[in-house]
Structures are given as structure tokens and as C-alpha cells.
Design an enzyme around this catalytic site. Sequence first.
Site, PDB file in Angstrom:
ATOM      1  N   HIS A  67       1.171  -1.357   0.173  1.00  0.00           N
ATOM      2  CA  HIS A  67      -0.330  -0.066  -0.240  1.00  0.00           C
ATOM      3  C   HIS A  67       0.841   1.386  -0.071  1.00  0.00           C
ATOM      4  CE1 HIS A  67      -4.184  -1.538   0.764  1.00  0.00           C
ATOM      5  NE2 HIS A  67      -3.150  -2.590   1.277  1.00  0.00           N
ATOM      6  N   PRO A  68       0.298   2.713  -0.693  1.00  0.00           N
ATOM      7  CA  PRO A  68       1.560   3.603  -0.843  1.00  0.00           C
ATOM      8  C   PRO A  68       0.532   4.195   0.260  1.00  0.00           C
ATOM      9  CG  PRO A  68      -1.053   3.730  -2.093  1.00  0.00           C
ATOM     10  CD  PRO A  68      -0.769   1.925  -1.491  1.00  0.00           C
ATOM     11  N   SER A  84      -6.496   3.273  -5.857  1.00  0.00           N
ATOM     12  CA  SER A  84      -5.988   4.072  -5.303  1.00  0.00           C
ATOM     13  C   SER A  84      -5.864   5.988  -5.546  1.00  0.00           C
ATOM     14  CB  SER A  84      -4.339   3.902  -4.547  1.00  0.00           C
ATOM     15  OG  SER A  84      -4.371   2.369  -4.213  1.00  0.00           O
ATOM     16  N   ALA A 123      -9.429   5.153   2.779  1.00  0.00           N
ATOM     17  CA  ALA A 123      -9.883   6.333   2.660  1.00  0.00           C
ATOM     18  C   ALA A 123     -10.924   6.485   1.728  1.00  0.00           C
ATOM     19  CB  ALA A 123      -8.690   6.079   1.902  1.00  0.00           C
TER      20      ALA A 123
END
Length: 173
Positions: A67-68, A84, A123
Site C-alpha cells: 500500500h502507498p 488508490s 480512505a
Amino acid sequence: MDIEKVNSMDFGEFVDVFGNVVERCPLIAAAVWSQRPFSDLEDLEQHFFAFTDALPQSGQEGVLLCHPDLAGRELQRGELSAESQREQSAAGLTSLGAAERLWLAELNAQYRARFGFPFVPAARLSDRAAVPRELARRLHCPPAQELSTALGEVKKIGRRRLADLLGSHAAEP
């Protein structure tokens, strides 16, 4: 897309379509493909999550490492996956001011230093004010608890991504 279409996909098509249900982990989709046929969206979800749950801790941490960082270098360079990018945009993280980006970068660095993997929230179920608050709160969690929490967030993300792919609005937060 309906479940019959999913069940009829060959290996390559399945991995192409579902390879980013778990961020940058097409190997999970490859493993799930062999579990066909799926009875419905929930059955498909269960296969994705059972695979992740069965991994040893190092494998689970590896999933998280894919994951970033939120509003991080990959966003700035335009290198986020399409999923994302949409999720961070929905949370307002693509339009942070310089001071907000710097604060989030500092929190992200502290989190990585403490846990060894990036902060992973669902998010798109949040907003630009809640994300740094949640990151700051989770910084104080015990490592085992945080690993469990982060993997729970991966499941929320995956559930939403699967629902998007299958055109279902039944995904739970």
C-alpha cells in the site's frame, strides 16, 4: 458484471480484473481463481480474505507494504494505482495544501518507523480531516493490535473494490 461471468473467466482475465482487489497483490487473485466457482459476491470476498488471513505474519505485513503512503510520493509522482487514486481523491487527500501534506508525511514516517508498514485506512470511507486524526490515534496502538486493524482496513478496501467491479452497492463500510 455478474458472478457467472466471474466464474467463466480464464486465469489471465481473472487476474487482470481482480489483481488489485488487494493493493498490488495480483498473486492473491491468482490463488483465488483456483477456488471457482463462487456462489456470489460474499463468497468471492471470503476467498480473498481467507487467503490473506492464512498468511503468516510476515506475509500479512508484506500485503500492507504494497500500500502507498497517503498523499505521499506516489501520489505526487502520479504513480498510484487507479483504485488508490480514486480512494485518496474521495477522501480529499489529493487536494491537500503544502502544510497538510507535510504534517501527513511526518505522521506517515512515524507510523512506518513504529510498525514497519504504511498506515492503511479505507480512505474513501473517510475524509481529509479524519485520516490524520486516525493515523495519530493508531500510532499509539500495540503492534499486534495495529496489524489486525490494518488488515481489517485492507478487507474494507477489498470489499469496496469487489463491489465496484461487480456493480454491487451492497458493500458494507
